[in-house]
Design a protein around this motif. Structure first.
Motif, PDB file in Angstrom:
ATOM      1  N   LEU A   1       2.207   0.042  -3.734  1.00 21.32           N
ATOM      2  CA  LEU A   1       2.821  -1.278  -3.730  1.00 21.32           C
ATOM      3  C   LEU A   1       1.758  -2.354  -3.512  1.00 21.32           C
ATOM      4  CD1 LEU A   1       5.577  -2.807  -3.795  1.00 21.32           C
ATOM      5  CD2 LEU A   1       5.529  -2.715  -1.303  1.00 21.32           C
ATOM      6  N   VAL A   2       1.691  -3.298  -4.452  1.00 17.02           N
ATOM      7  CA  VAL A   2       0.726  -4.398  -4.333  1.00 17.02           C
ATOM      8  C   VAL A   2       1.403  -5.751  -4.133  1.00 17.02           C
ATOM      9  CG1 VAL A   2      -1.077  -3.190  -5.631  1.00 17.02           C
ATOM     10  CG2 VAL A   2       0.544  -4.679  -6.858  1.00 17.02           C
ATOM     11  N   TYR A   3       2.716  -5.809  -4.415  1.00 17.24           N
ATOM     12  CA  TYR A   3       3.456  -7.066  -4.221  1.00 17.24           C
ATOM     13  C   TYR A   3       4.926  -6.742  -4.009  1.00 17.24           C
ATOM     14  CZ  TYR A   3       5.900 -11.423  -4.992  1.00 17.24           C
ATOM     15  OH  TYR A   3       6.724 -12.503  -4.807  1.00 17.24           O
ATOM     16  N   THR A   4       5.572  -7.493  -3.129  1.00 24.59           N
ATOM     17  CA  THR A   4       7.023  -7.431  -3.017  1.00 24.59           C
ATOM     18  C   THR A   4       7.557  -8.794  -2.591  1.00 24.59           C
ATOM     19  OG1 THR A   4       8.932  -6.240  -2.123  1.00 24.59           O
ATOM     20  CG2 THR A   4       7.092  -6.591  -0.615  1.00 24.59           C
ATOM     21  N   GLY A   5       8.725  -9.126  -3.139  1.00 24.95           N
ATOM     22  CA  GLY A   5       9.379 -10.389  -2.811  1.00 24.95           C
ATOM     23  C   GLY A   5      10.080 -10.996  -4.009  1.00 24.95           C
TER      24      GLY A   5
ATOM     25  N   LYS B   1      -1.204 -13.319  -2.862  1.00 24.97           N
ATOM     26  CA  LYS B   1      -0.046 -13.469  -1.987  1.00 24.97           C
ATOM     27  C   LYS B   1       0.841 -12.236  -2.188  1.00 24.97           C
ATOM     28  CE  LYS B   1       2.180 -17.512  -1.880  1.00 24.97           C
ATOM     29  NZ  LYS B   1       3.217 -18.544  -2.199  1.00 24.97           N
ATOM     30  N   PRO B   2       0.587 -11.152  -1.435  1.00 26.22           N
ATOM     31  CA  PRO B   2       1.289  -9.892  -1.678  1.00 26.22           C
ATOM     32  C   PRO B   2       2.720  -9.845  -1.153  1.00 26.22           C
ATOM     33  CG  PRO B   2      -0.276  -9.621   0.101  1.00 26.22           C
ATOM     34  CD  PRO B   2      -0.480 -10.998  -0.439  1.00 26.22           C
TER      35      PRO B   2
ATOM     36  N   GLY C   1       0.802  -1.223   0.000  1.00 19.39           N
ATOM     37  CA  GLY C   1       0.000   0.000   0.000  1.00 19.39           C
ATOM     38  C   GLY C   1       0.832   1.269   0.000  1.00 19.39           C
ATOM     39  N   ALA C   2       2.138   1.148   0.263  1.00 12.65           N
ATOM     40  CA  ALA C   2       3.010   2.325   0.273  1.00 12.65           C
ATOM     41  C   ALA C   2       3.201   2.863  -1.145  1.00 12.65           C
ATOM     42  CB  ALA C   2       4.370   1.975   0.877  1.00 12.65           C
ATOM     43  N   GLU C   3       3.449   4.168  -1.235  1.00 11.63           N
ATOM     44  CA  GLU C   3       3.733   4.787  -2.530  1.00 11.63           C
ATOM     45  C   GLU C   3       5.164   4.509  -2.945  1.00 11.63           C
ATOM     46  OE1 GLU C   3       2.759   8.886  -3.008  1.00 11.63           O
ATOM     47  OE2 GLU C   3       0.853   8.670  -1.938  1.00 11.63           O
TER      48      GLU C   3
ATOM     49  N   PHE D   1      11.813  -7.958  -6.072  1.00  8.77           N
ATOM     50  CA  PHE D   1      10.820  -7.332  -6.940  1.00  8.77           C
ATOM     51  C   PHE D   1       9.783  -6.541  -6.143  1.00  8.77           C
ATOM     52  CE2 PHE D   1      12.583 -10.839  -9.249  1.00  8.77           C
ATOM     53  CZ  PHE D   1      12.674 -10.387 -10.548  1.00  8.77           C
ATOM     54  N   TYR D   2       9.362  -5.418  -6.738  1.00  6.11           N
ATOM     55  CA  TYR D   2       8.305  -4.563  -6.195  1.00  6.11           C
ATOM     56  C   TYR D   2       7.330  -4.277  -7.331  1.00  6.11           C
ATOM     57  CZ  TYR D   2      11.711  -3.606  -2.508  1.00  6.11           C
ATOM     58  OH  TYR D   2      12.617  -3.725  -1.481  1.00  6.11           O
TER      59      TYR D   2
END
Length: 193
Positions: free
Chosen positions: A129-133, A165-166, A8-10, A120-121
């Motif tokens: 941000l909808v996904y990171t990893g 799976k965010p 959710g962060a910009e 990855f972001y």
């Protein structure tokens, strides 16, 4: 606040030089429906093992408005092959379908909370941000991978669904921080899940 950006962060802005001779900021990618920013490098076996899978993903989703931006923040003092000059040679040799930026001062790596290479972001159209990893569960040996979490996140986002799976843990070598030994990580850096 966690080390790595929270869902959710910009997307943090940046101004970084690229191997194509230009300088880019976040706004230069405003035409992208989805923006994938990933921290990568020239030498890591997890990056080298998975680059062609990342290329295939970037090519597969380009027509749907997905753009990829690679950032190398690794200290060339730790691995000389991570220098900007070596980045230019690597892009000339491989012609990857992404802009390849140099984060010499490691400010972008800190702003995003990059843990490993690759990390990855995925940002939606509003640059939330909808996904990171990770992309793959076995980036060093993609033939042995059983899941591509990056593509699953892109599919969900393109379909207008919340990412199932965010968060996943990036798998790879740690970012090489300037002036630190090769395996050092900031004390507040930790697994995402």
């Amino acid at each position: 606040m966690s080390f790595t950006l929270s869902i959710g962060a910009e997307a943090p802005d940046f101004t970084l030089p690229a191997t194509d001779g230009k300088t880019y900021s976040l706004g230069d990618f405003s035409d992208a429906k989805i923006l994938v920013i990933f921290f990568t490098c020239n030498h890591c076996p997890y990056v080298l093992g998975s680059d062609e899978t990342t290329r295939a993903t970037a090519d597969r989703y380009a027509a749907q408005g997905v753009r990829f931006v690679g950032i190398n923040a690794n200290s060339a003092g730790t691995y000389a092959e991570d220098s900007f000059e070596h980045m230019i040679v690597r892009m000339e040799r491989h012609a990857f379908p992404w802009v390849y930026l140099r984060d010499e001062g490691q400010r972008a790596a800190l702003a995003y909370g990059a843990l490993r290479t690759p990390h990855f972001y995925v940002f939606d159209e509003e640059r939330k941000l909808v996904y990171t990893g990770r992309a793959l569960d076995n980036p060093r040996d993609p033939a042995a991978a059983t899941v591509n979490d990056l593509e699953a996140a892109l599919e969900d986002t393109l379909a207008g669904r919340p990412v199932a799976k965010p968060l996943t843990n990036p798998i790879g070598c740690n970012v090489k921080w300037d002036g630190k030994e090769a395996h050092w990580m900031p004390a507040e850096a930790c697994d995402l899940v």
